[in-house]
Design a protein around this motif. Structure first.
Motif, PDB file in Angstrom:
ATOM      1  N   GLY A 153       0.730  -1.395   0.075  1.00 45.78           N
ATOM      2  CA  GLY A 153      -0.028  -0.048  -0.020  1.00 45.78           C
ATOM      3  C   GLY A 153       0.901   1.171   0.012  1.00 45.78           C
ATOM      4  O   GLY A 153       0.378   2.425   0.508  1.00 45.78           O
ATOM      5  N   HIS A 154       1.926   1.090  -0.448  1.00 46.15           N
ATOM      6  CA  HIS A 154       2.997   2.396  -0.669  1.00 46.15           C
ATOM      7  C   HIS A 154       2.171   3.698  -1.593  1.00 46.15           C
ATOM      8  O   HIS A 154       2.580   5.010  -1.345  1.00 46.15           O
ATOM      9  N   ALA A 155       1.637   2.967  -2.445  1.00 42.84           N
ATOM     10  CA  ALA A 155       0.857   3.975  -3.480  1.00 42.84           C
ATOM     11  C   ALA A 155       1.919   4.976  -4.262  1.00 42.84           C
ATOM     12  O   ALA A 155       1.315   5.938  -5.009  1.00 42.84           O
ATOM     13  N   ARG A 156       3.047   4.455  -4.371  1.00 53.47           N
ATOM     14  CA  ARG A 156       3.838   5.084  -5.234  1.00 53.47           C
ATOM     15  C   ARG A 156       3.747   5.060  -6.706  1.00 53.47           C
ATOM     16  O   ARG A 156       3.815   5.907  -7.727  1.00 53.47           O
ATOM     17  N   PRO A 209       8.564  -0.091  -3.886  1.00 53.04           N
ATOM     18  CA  PRO A 209       9.596  -0.598  -3.135  1.00 53.04           C
ATOM     19  C   PRO A 209       9.662  -1.964  -2.772  1.00 53.04           C
ATOM     20  O   PRO A 209      10.531  -2.746  -2.423  1.00 53.04           O
ATOM     21  N   GLU A 210       8.460  -2.552  -3.032  1.00 52.63           N
ATOM     22  CA  GLU A 210       8.165  -4.105  -2.794  1.00 52.63           C
ATOM     23  C   GLU A 210       7.994  -5.023  -3.737  1.00 52.63           C
ATOM     24  O   GLU A 210       8.094  -6.253  -3.876  1.00 52.63           O
ATOM     25  N   ALA A 213       6.440  -5.196  -6.439  1.00 52.11           N
ATOM     26  CA  ALA A 213       5.077  -5.863  -6.669  1.00 52.11           C
ATOM     27  C   ALA A 213       4.545  -5.799  -8.180  1.00 52.11           C
ATOM     28  O   ALA A 213       3.585  -6.422  -8.622  1.00 52.11           O
ATOM     29  N   LEU A 214       5.224  -4.611  -9.005  1.00 54.96           N
ATOM     30  CA  LEU A 214       4.833  -4.817 -10.352  1.00 54.96           C
ATOM     31  C   LEU A 214       5.887  -5.233 -11.020  1.00 54.96           C
ATOM     32  O   LEU A 214       7.067  -4.467 -11.267  1.00 54.96           O
TER      33      LEU A 214
HETATM   34 FE1  F3S Z   1       1.465  -1.410  -3.817  1.00 54.36          FE
HETATM   35 FE2  F3S Z   1       3.913  -1.008  -4.854  1.00 54.36          FE
HETATM   36 FE3  F3S Z   1       1.908   0.395  -5.392  1.00 54.36          FE
HETATM   37  S1  F3S Z   1       3.382  -1.524  -2.623  1.00 54.36           S
HETATM   38  S2  F3S Z   1       0.201   0.648  -3.826  1.00 54.36           S
HETATM   39  S3  F3S Z   1       2.124  -1.644  -5.790  1.00 54.36           S
HETATM   40  S4  F3S Z   1       3.785   1.294  -4.814  1.00 54.36           S
END
Ligand code: F3S
Length: 64
Positions: free
Chosen positions: A12-15, A55-56, A58-59
């Motif tokens: 949920g960093h929303a970057r 930063p995770e 995830a993408l």
């Molecule tokens: Fe989640 Fe990364 Fe976006 S932690 S909200 S996919 S910046």
């Protein structure tokens, strides 16, 4: 270009959505919505920036 969403890694960093709000949709709690994302021609630069900003990790960019 496609972005593979590793939903379980999202914290949920929303970057991502700060870079490209039209590409990266978040749920009500600020987590990325599940499902891979097809990116249109005009959005590729912002989408790749957004994906790299997570930063995770995830993408994942898929340029095949
Ligand atoms: Fe989640 Fe990364 Fe976006 S932690 S909200 S996919 S910046």
């Amino acid at each position: 270009m496609r972005i593979i969403v590793h939903k379980a890694r999202c914290q949920g960093h929303a970057r991502c959505s700060a870079q490209a709000p039209d590409v990266f949709r978040l749920d009500d709690e600020g987590y990325i919505l599940p499902g891979d994302i097809e990116v249109g021609e005009g959005e590729q630069l912002l989408a790749s920036r957004g994906a790299r900003s997570c930063p995770e990790r995830a993408l994942e960019l898929d340029r095949t």
